[in-house]
Design an enzyme around this catalytic site. Structure first.
Site, PDB file in Angstrom:
ATOM      1  N   LEU A  75       0.796  -1.219   0.000  1.00 45.69           N
ATOM      2  CA  LEU A  75       0.000   0.000   0.000  1.00 45.69           C
ATOM      3  C   LEU A  75       0.835   1.278   0.000  1.00 45.69           C
ATOM      4  CD1 LEU A  75      -2.838  -1.169   2.403  1.00 45.69           C
ATOM      5  CD2 LEU A  75      -2.789  -1.218  -0.100  1.00 45.69           C
ATOM      6  N   HIS A  77       2.876   4.317  -1.687  1.00 42.82           N
ATOM      7  CA  HIS A  77       2.792   5.069  -2.934  1.00 42.82           C
ATOM      8  C   HIS A  77       4.134   5.023  -3.658  1.00 42.82           C
ATOM      9  CE1 HIS A  77      -0.440   6.783  -0.483  1.00 42.82           C
ATOM     10  NE2 HIS A  77      -1.029   7.067  -1.633  1.00 42.82           N
ATOM     11  N   MET A 113       9.008   4.656   4.970  1.00 41.61           N
ATOM     12  CA  MET A 113       9.091   3.279   4.483  1.00 41.61           C
ATOM     13  C   MET A 113      10.281   3.095   3.551  1.00 41.61           C
ATOM     14  SD  MET A 113       6.884   1.774   6.211  1.00 41.61           S
ATOM     15  CE  MET A 113       7.246   0.195   5.480  1.00 41.61           C
ATOM     16  N   GLU A 114      10.597   4.108   2.771  1.00 41.43           N
ATOM     17  CA  GLU A 114      11.736   4.022   1.866  1.00 41.43           C
ATOM     18  C   GLU A 114      13.050   3.977   2.654  1.00 41.43           C
ATOM     19  OE1 GLU A 114       8.268   4.929  -0.406  1.00 41.43           O
ATOM     20  OE2 GLU A 114       8.987   5.803   1.456  1.00 41.43           O
ATOM     21  N   ASP A 128      23.965 -11.550   3.485  1.00 45.31           N
ATOM     22  CA  ASP A 128      24.129 -12.466   2.359  1.00 45.31           C
ATOM     23  C   ASP A 128      25.592 -12.596   1.952  1.00 45.31           C
ATOM     24  OD1 ASP A 128      23.211 -14.150   0.163  1.00 45.31           O
ATOM     25  OD2 ASP A 128      23.731 -12.447  -1.118  1.00 45.31           O
TER      26      ASP A 128
END
Length: 174
Positions: A75, A77, A113-114, A128
């Site tokens: 959700l 953008h 969020m970014e 990793d």
């Protein structure tokens, strides 16, 4: 406290409509930490890891991830980010790598969020690249440190990780 903004009246998932929000400069800082053995930390610091420059690869991964956040978080953008910065600090005392990310734009929705995605993917990339040497690494402490812009203005986490001046009204800067 207000209701969750990503749910409609029927309780279904819904992307927040930000079209009426003002365009403002918005930025967010996030952080995380990858705890590892002293040996692994030395390999990274000395450039002795056989996979190459671990921090450069993790930096690029974090930058790429921030740009792809809307593809990963349903959700969110899609945003036109104007700046993404991913920084690392080698911490001998805590035996690990501290990661900080800044995301910035002029837009109608926040960039927390970014910034969190940039830190998370940079940490996963470190893991990793080093897991063959140190499978016991721990990724921890991923959080938003600070955000600016939008209706809620400036918010900053306190040193203990709890919101220092969190908005009691539950305003969302989505």
């Amino acid at each position: 406290m207000t209701a969750l903004t990503h749910l409609n009246a029927a309780g279904e998932a819904s992307m927040v409509d930000v079209s009426a929000k003002a365009v403002t400069v918005r930025e967010a800082w996030a952080e995380g930490f990858v705890r590892m053995s002293a040996y692994t930390l030395r390999l990274i610091a000395d450039g002795g890891h056989k996979k190459g420059d671990v921090l450069s690869v993790a930096r690029i991964a974090g930058i790429q991830a921030a740009k792809r956040t809307a593809d990963l978080i349903p959700l969110c953008h899609p945003l036109m980010l104007s700046k993404i910065q991913v920084d690392f600090t080698l911490d001998d005392a805590r035996s690990g790598v501290s990661i900080r990310a800044l995301c910035k734009l002029s837009g109608q929705t926040g960039v927390e969020m970014e910034a969190l995605t940039a830190v998370s993917v940079a940490a996963l990339t470190l893991f990793d690249m080093c897991k063959a040497v140190d499978p016991g690494m721990v990724i921890e402490g991923i959080r938003v440190l600070e955000k600016r812009g939008g209706k809620t203005g400036h918010w900053q986490a306190d040193v203990a990780g709890n919101p220092a001046d969190a908005d009691e009204a539950g305003e969302n800067d989505a």
